[in-house]
Write a protein that holds these residues in place. Sequence first.
Motif, PDB file in Angstrom:
ATOM      1  N   VAL A  25      15.153 -24.673  27.910  1.00 38.39           N
ATOM      2  CA  VAL A  25      15.727 -23.427  27.389  1.00 38.39           C
ATOM      3  C   VAL A  25      17.126 -23.711  26.855  1.00 38.39           C
ATOM      4  O   VAL A  25      18.040 -24.042  27.609  1.00 38.39           O
ATOM      5  CB  VAL A  25      15.783 -22.344  28.499  1.00 38.39           C
ATOM      6  N   ARG A  26      17.296 -23.594  25.543  1.00 42.95           N
ATOM      7  CA  ARG A  26      18.594 -23.815  24.914  1.00 42.95           C
ATOM      8  C   ARG A  26      19.486 -22.591  25.083  1.00 42.95           C
ATOM      9  O   ARG A  26      19.036 -21.541  25.546  1.00 42.95           O
ATOM     10  CB  ARG A  26      18.406 -24.127  23.422  1.00 42.95           C
ATOM     11  N   ASP A  27      20.739 -22.709  24.669  1.00 40.45           N
ATOM     12  CA  ASP A  27      21.713 -21.627  24.884  1.00 40.45           C
ATOM     13  C   ASP A  27      21.299 -20.320  24.225  1.00 40.45           C
ATOM     14  O   ASP A  27      21.618 -19.239  24.725  1.00 40.45           O
ATOM     15  CB  ASP A  27      23.091 -22.048  24.347  1.00 40.45           C
ATOM     16  N   ASP A  28      20.596 -20.396  23.068  1.00 42.93           N
ATOM     17  CA  ASP A  28      20.201 -19.183  22.346  1.00 42.93           C
ATOM     18  C   ASP A  28      18.747 -18.799  22.601  1.00 42.93           C
ATOM     19  O   ASP A  28      18.199 -17.935  21.911  1.00 42.93           O
ATOM     20  CB  ASP A  28      20.400 -19.387  20.836  1.00 42.93           C
ATOM     21  N   ASP A  29      18.130 -19.411  23.607  1.00 42.23           N
ATOM     22  CA  ASP A  29      16.701 -19.209  23.856  1.00 42.23           C
ATOM     23  C   ASP A  29      16.421 -18.201  24.960  1.00 42.23           C
ATOM     24  O   ASP A  29      17.250 -17.984  25.864  1.00 42.23           O
ATOM     25  CB  ASP A  29      16.029 -20.528  24.258  1.00 42.23           C
ATOM     26  N   VAL A  30      15.213 -17.673  24.895  1.00 42.90           N
ATOM     27  CA  VAL A  30      14.657 -16.815  25.935  1.00 42.90           C
ATOM     28  C   VAL A  30      13.351 -17.465  26.396  1.00 42.90           C
ATOM     29  O   VAL A  30      12.474 -17.763  25.575  1.00 42.90           O
ATOM     30  CB  VAL A  30      14.389 -15.401  25.388  1.00 42.90           C
ATOM     31  N   LEU A  31      13.223 -17.718  27.689  1.00 41.31           N
ATOM     32  CA  LEU A  31      11.972 -18.266  28.227  1.00 41.31           C
ATOM     33  C   LEU A  31      11.026 -17.105  28.526  1.00 41.31           C
ATOM     34  O   LEU A  31      11.374 -16.193  29.288  1.00 41.31           O
ATOM     35  CB  LEU A  31      12.218 -19.079  29.491  1.00 41.31           C
ATOM     36  N   VAL A  32       9.851 -17.152  27.903  1.00 37.82           N
ATOM     37  CA  VAL A  32       8.884 -16.060  28.019  1.00 37.82           C
ATOM     38  C   VAL A  32       7.643 -16.555  28.755  1.00 37.82           C
ATOM     39  O   VAL A  32       7.066 -17.601  28.395  1.00 37.82           O
ATOM     40  CB  VAL A  32       8.486 -15.532  26.619  1.00 37.82           C
ATOM     41  N   ALA A  33       7.239 -15.809  29.788  1.00 36.33           N
ATOM     42  CA  ALA A  33       5.946 -16.041  30.430  1.00 36.33           C
ATOM     43  C   ALA A  33       4.892 -15.376  29.557  1.00 36.33           C
ATOM     44  O   ALA A  33       4.899 -14.153  29.384  1.00 36.33           O
ATOM     45  CB  ALA A  33       5.931 -15.449  31.833  1.00 36.33           C
ATOM     46  N   VAL A  34       4.001 -16.170  28.991  1.00 39.78           N
ATOM     47  CA  VAL A  34       3.043 -15.655  28.013  1.00 39.78           C
ATOM     48  C   VAL A  34       1.935 -14.874  28.722  1.00 39.78           C
ATOM     49  O   VAL A  34       1.242 -15.403  29.587  1.00 39.78           O
ATOM     50  CB  VAL A  34       2.430 -16.819  27.194  1.00 39.78           C
ATOM     51  N   HIS A  35       1.791 -13.609  28.343  1.00 39.90           N
ATOM     52  CA  HIS A  35       0.688 -12.791  28.860  1.00 39.90           C
ATOM     53  C   HIS A  35      -0.508 -12.838  27.920  1.00 39.90           C
ATOM     54  O   HIS A  35      -1.656 -12.826  28.362  1.00 39.90           O
ATOM     55  CB  HIS A  35       1.129 -11.339  29.042  1.00 39.90           C
ATOM     56  N   ALA A  36      -0.239 -12.869  26.606  1.00 37.55           N
ATOM     57  CA  ALA A  36      -1.309 -12.904  25.612  1.00 37.55           C
ATOM     58  C   ALA A  36      -0.788 -13.579  24.352  1.00 37.55           C
ATOM     59  O   ALA A  36       0.412 -13.524  24.054  1.00 37.55           O
ATOM     60  CB  ALA A  36      -1.811 -11.499  25.301  1.00 37.55           C
ATOM     61  N   ALA A  37      -1.698 -14.215  23.621  1.00 37.46           N
ATOM     62  CA  ALA A  37      -1.335 -14.890  22.373  1.00 37.46           C
ATOM     63  C   ALA A  37      -2.347 -14.532  21.294  1.00 37.46           C
ATOM     64  O   ALA A  37      -3.556 -14.587  21.527  1.00 37.46           O
ATOM     65  CB  ALA A  37      -1.308 -16.409  22.575  1.00 37.46           C
ATOM     66  N   GLY A  38      -1.846 -14.137  20.126  1.00 42.06           N
ATOM     67  CA  GLY A  38      -2.720 -13.826  19.006  1.00 42.06           C
ATOM     68  C   GLY A  38      -3.125 -15.094  18.273  1.00 42.06           C
ATOM     69  O   GLY A  38      -2.384 -16.083  18.239  1.00 42.06           O
ATOM     70  N   LEU A  39      -4.324 -15.076  17.693  1.00 47.66           N
ATOM     71  CA  LEU A  39      -4.807 -16.214  16.903  1.00 47.66           C
ATOM     72  C   LEU A  39      -4.797 -15.850  15.428  1.00 47.66           C
ATOM     73  O   LEU A  39      -5.034 -14.697  15.059  1.00 47.66           O
ATOM     74  CB  LEU A  39      -6.221 -16.609  17.318  1.00 47.66           C
ATOM     75  N   ASN A  40      -4.523 -16.853  14.595  1.00 54.06           N
ATOM     76  CA  ASN A  40      -4.478 -16.659  13.151  1.00 54.06           C
ATOM     77  C   ASN A  40      -5.126 -17.855  12.467  1.00 54.06           C
ATOM     78  O   ASN A  40      -5.154 -18.962  13.006  1.00 54.06           O
ATOM     79  CB  ASN A  40      -3.030 -16.535  12.673  1.00 54.06           C
ATOM     80  N   LEU A  41      -5.611 -17.639  11.249  1.00 53.29           N
ATOM     81  CA  LEU A  41      -6.152 -18.764  10.482  1.00 53.29           C
ATOM     82  C   LEU A  41      -5.091 -19.833  10.261  1.00 53.29           C
ATOM     83  O   LEU A  41      -5.411 -21.016  10.096  1.00 53.29           O
ATOM     84  CB  LEU A  41      -6.701 -18.279   9.142  1.00 53.29           C
TER      85      LEU A  41
END
Length: 333
Positions: A25-41
């Motif tokens: 996690v860098r100084d400008d980052d937010v660590l997110v616990a992923v609940h769901a992820a969208g898929l794309n082509l």
Amino acid sequence: MRAFIVDRYKKNGALRFGDIPEPPVRDDDVLVAVHAAGLNLLDSKVRDGEFKLILPYRAPFILGHDVAGTVVRVGSNVRRFKPGDEVYARPRDGRVGTFAEFIAVNEADLALKPENLTMEEAASIPLVGLTAWQVLVERAGLRKGQKVLIHAGSGGVGTFAIQLAKHLGATVATTTGTANVELVRSLGADVVIDYKKQDFEKVLSGYDVVLNSLDSDTLQKSLKVLKPGGKLISISGPPDPEFAREQGLNWVLKQVMRLLSFGIRRKAKARRISYSFLFMRASGEQLSQITSLIEAGIIRPVMDRVFPFEATNEALAYIETGRSKGKVVVKLR
């Protein structure tokens, strides 16, 4: 943490499911616990190596361009988010990787999740929402009284773009298959062209804007429906010299882009139409504006299926069939 990893560029290659360390996690980052992820082509195209000249990811890397989740911790410079916040994002190019249990996202790319959406619904929004916004609001300047043709109206970008264009006051035409005619009408499409029964270029004329997400044949035909001064904006290529300049590509790649788009740019110019290619970019600020529209009930997500995280490869194969209505999402938590 568990993640789906691209070990090497390979067309239709399966992603490897494995354990890797949590991201720093860098100084400008937010660590997110992923609940769901969208898929794309786009995920499939990156995996297949189609964008390796302009998106030079070095294998092994994690795929995934849409995320909804909960803030775990923040970098020392972060002021807008705190642990526990529910957020969503399309992480910037070079830092994607939402097919994992955690992802570090730059604060500028994040927005608070719409309160009236589930995590799965929120994960379906960022890439398609930002794409539609950047085409219709930024690039086209679409306004009340104008006419816009949105190709592939039942797809991820199409379902969002129809609703946004109606909100902006435009008359909306769209192309879709017979099975999805009622869906696109329910989203606000004024004119629906069933591509199995009609040729859109013979039915439509005098349009101000076309959003193309299909093949080069559709792109060429779209010129016929635009009036002089109209705008043909493609998210499926070919890339143009302006895109190469924005990306800071080298001289050789700039010439490649110039050649790839020469034909369509020449034909557009002859008709006094502007052609441009758009490759969407991350923007938490724009996503916040999209959140407001969703919470006001102006735009709703269109979901096809939710897969378990372990079935990410199957979910990718499903969207590659081109038969999904709206978005496909994987659920982690």
